[in-house]
Structures are given as structure tokens and as C-alpha cells.
Design a protein around this motif. Structure first.
Motif, PDB file in Angstrom:
ATOM      1  N   GLY A 129      -7.025   2.895   0.344  1.00  0.00           N
ATOM      2  CA  GLY A 129      -7.289   1.336   1.206  1.00  0.00           C
ATOM      3  C   GLY A 129      -8.235   1.012   1.169  1.00  0.00           C
ATOM      4  O   GLY A 129      -9.131   1.853   0.877  1.00  0.00           O
TER       5      GLY A 129
ATOM      6  N   PHE B 201      -3.448  -0.904  -1.321  1.00  0.00           N
ATOM      7  CA  PHE B 201      -3.035  -1.263   0.490  1.00  0.00           C
ATOM      8  C   PHE B 201      -4.051  -1.873   1.057  1.00  0.00           C
ATOM      9  O   PHE B 201      -5.421  -1.019   1.155  1.00  0.00           O
ATOM     10  CB  PHE B 201      -2.263  -0.603   1.086  1.00  0.00           C
ATOM     11  N   ASP B 202      -4.299  -2.349   2.608  1.00  0.00           N
ATOM     12  CA  ASP B 202      -4.827  -3.052   3.089  1.00  0.00           C
ATOM     13  C   ASP B 202      -3.947  -3.080   4.480  1.00  0.00           C
ATOM     14  O   ASP B 202      -4.973  -3.906   5.184  1.00  0.00           O
ATOM     15  CB  ASP B 202      -5.335  -4.660   2.777  1.00  0.00           C
ATOM     16  N   GLY B 203      -2.905  -2.946   4.225  1.00  0.00           N
ATOM     17  CA  GLY B 203      -2.360  -3.397   6.061  1.00  0.00           C
ATOM     18  C   GLY B 203      -2.270  -2.441   6.273  1.00  0.00           C
ATOM     19  O   GLY B 203      -2.543  -1.021   6.063  1.00  0.00           O
ATOM     20  N   LEU B 204      -0.615  -2.063   7.137  1.00  0.00           N
ATOM     21  CA  LEU B 204      -0.612  -0.534   7.427  1.00  0.00           C
ATOM     22  C   LEU B 204      -0.018   0.200   6.342  1.00  0.00           C
ATOM     23  O   LEU B 204       1.123   0.159   5.466  1.00  0.00           O
ATOM     24  CB  LEU B 204       1.180  -1.234   8.573  1.00  0.00           C
TER      25      LEU B 204
ATOM     26  N   ASN C 230       4.847   5.853  13.101  1.00  0.00           N
ATOM     27  CA  ASN C 230       5.031   4.784  11.880  1.00  0.00           C
ATOM     28  C   ASN C 230       6.593   5.231  11.141  1.00  0.00           C
ATOM     29  O   ASN C 230       7.326   4.274  11.205  1.00  0.00           O
ATOM     30  CB  ASN C 230       4.563   6.131  10.046  1.00  0.00           C
TER      31      ASN C 230
ATOM     32  N   GLU D 112       3.840   0.968   5.853  1.00  0.00           N
ATOM     33  CA  GLU D 112       4.804  -0.769   5.135  1.00  0.00           C
ATOM     34  C   GLU D 112       4.443   0.177   3.297  1.00  0.00           C
ATOM     35  O   GLU D 112       4.817  -0.635   2.398  1.00  0.00           O
ATOM     36  CB  GLU D 112       3.783  -2.159   5.114  1.00  0.00           C
ATOM     37  N   ALA D 113       2.989  -0.219   3.277  1.00  0.00           N
ATOM     38  CA  ALA D 113       2.757   0.519   2.005  1.00  0.00           C
ATOM     39  C   ALA D 113       3.957   1.390   1.122  1.00  0.00           C
ATOM     40  O   ALA D 113       3.692   1.418   0.290  1.00  0.00           O
ATOM     41  CB  ALA D 113       1.782   0.692   1.337  1.00  0.00           C
TER      42      ALA D 113
ATOM     43  N   GLU E 176       6.547  -0.066  -0.022  1.00  0.00           N
ATOM     44  CA  GLU E 176       6.629  -0.520  -1.346  1.00  0.00           C
ATOM     45  C   GLU E 176       7.153  -0.440  -2.209  1.00  0.00           C
ATOM     46  O   GLU E 176       6.932  -0.561  -3.483  1.00  0.00           O
ATOM     47  CB  GLU E 176       5.415  -1.869  -0.991  1.00  0.00           C
TER      48      GLU E 176
ATOM     49  N   HIS F   9     -10.572  -2.102   2.379  1.00  0.00           N
ATOM     50  CA  HIS F   9     -10.264  -2.704   3.784  1.00  0.00           C
ATOM     51  C   HIS F   9     -11.245  -3.888   3.347  1.00  0.00           C
ATOM     52  O   HIS F   9     -12.434  -3.633   3.231  1.00  0.00           O
ATOM     53  CB  HIS F   9     -10.308  -2.036   4.570  1.00  0.00           C
TER      54      HIS F   9
END
Length: 159
Positions: free
Chosen positions: A36, A72-75, A108, A78-79, A82, A38
Motif C-alpha cells: 500500500g 496500490f493506492d486504492g481499495l 470486500n 480492486e488491487a 487487477e 498512500h
């Protein structure tokens, strides 16, 4: 092939992270570590350094596994999607972690029903370890050698 996604800040990588990662590698054909990143937080180590420390820690532990490492920097879900993961790996230290992680797993699962959360228990010797406590102890000059892999210890000493 089942792909598992193991998210965290890994700032720094701890023996607890390594314990869970060892279990994930033994349990799934492919493991992706999601670091993560951020913008609002200032990490101790850059993404690149954290990725190197994870790889070096695995190698030092004799786990020269072919994992992938992504930022990753979002949910998280989602990561994970992906990364092609169908499993989200979460480590549990105690009942407090379980309560929080169950809520997260529920949310989730509602957002991405195709991704299943799997809880892996921390080993008894790593249960009290958190990256936050490691950062605090190291920041005050304390000995964290029992809490982090050797490559991380060396990186902390060089800071």
C-alpha cells in the motif's frame, strides 16, 4: 491456478509478515504481495526499498519464491482483482484482528464476491509484532532484531 493477494504496508517488513507470507506461498500457486502506497502518508521506506526488503527477506529465509510485488493506492479488493487474485490473504494475531478483519472481509466480499478472504494465523512467536511498534522501537534506538528479518534490520540500522 489460484492467485493469492497479500496486502499491507510492509513498512517495515516484520517476522510476522514473513510468517504469513511463508504460509501463503505454501498454500497457493501464485502469491502477489501488494504494498500500500498512500500519498497522505510518509513511509519509513520507499515502495522500491520495501519491495527489495521483501525479496531479500524471503531469500534469507530460504524462500526464493517467484512472488510478484505490486503497489496500490486504492481499495485492496480492486488491487487484488487487477492482480488476477481470487483469494485475499489476511494475517491474524488475536481476537481484535479477527473482529476488524471479519468486517473488512464482509465489505470486500460485498464489493467483489469472486474474491474470497482467507485468514492465516500468526505464529505464536510473532503475534505481538506490529510494523508500527517496530518503527517506534527502532526510532528510539531500541533493538528490533527479534522482530524483523536480517535484511530489514540492516536497512533500519543504515537509516
Amino acid at each position: 491456478m489460484i492467485t493469492a493477494f497479500f496486502p499491507g504496508s510492509f513498512d517495515p517488513m516484520t517476522n510476522g509478515h514473513l510468517s504469513i507470507l511463508r504460509k501463503a506461498i505454501a498454500s497457493f500457486e501464485r502469491v502477489v504481495v501488494g504494498i500500500g502506497v498512500h500519498a497522505a502518508k510518509t513511509p519509513m521506506f520507499s515502495f522500491e526499498t520495501r519491495a527489495v526488503l521483501i525479496r531479500d527477506s524471503l531469500q534469507a529465509a530460504g524462500l526464493d519464491a517467484g512472488i510478484d510485488i505490486v503497489s496500490f493506492d486504492g481499495l485492496v479488493v480492486e488491487a487484488a482483482e487487477e492482480a488476477g487474485a481470487s483469494v485475499l490473504v489476511r494475517g491474524l494475531r488475536d481476537g481484535t484482528d479477527l473482529d476488524y478483519e471479519m468486517q473488512m472481509a464482509g465489505m470486500n466480499g460485498a464489493m467483489k464476491p469472486a474474491i474470497t478472504t482467507v485468514f492465516l494465523p500468526a505464529s505464536p512467536q510473532t503475534r505481538p509484532i506490529t510494523a508500527t511498534l517496530v518503527r517506534q522501537i527502532a526510532g528510539m534506538g531500541g533493538d528490533v532484531s527479534a522482530f524483523v528479518p536480517e535484511p530489514v534490520l540492516a536497512a533500519l540500522k543504515n537509516r
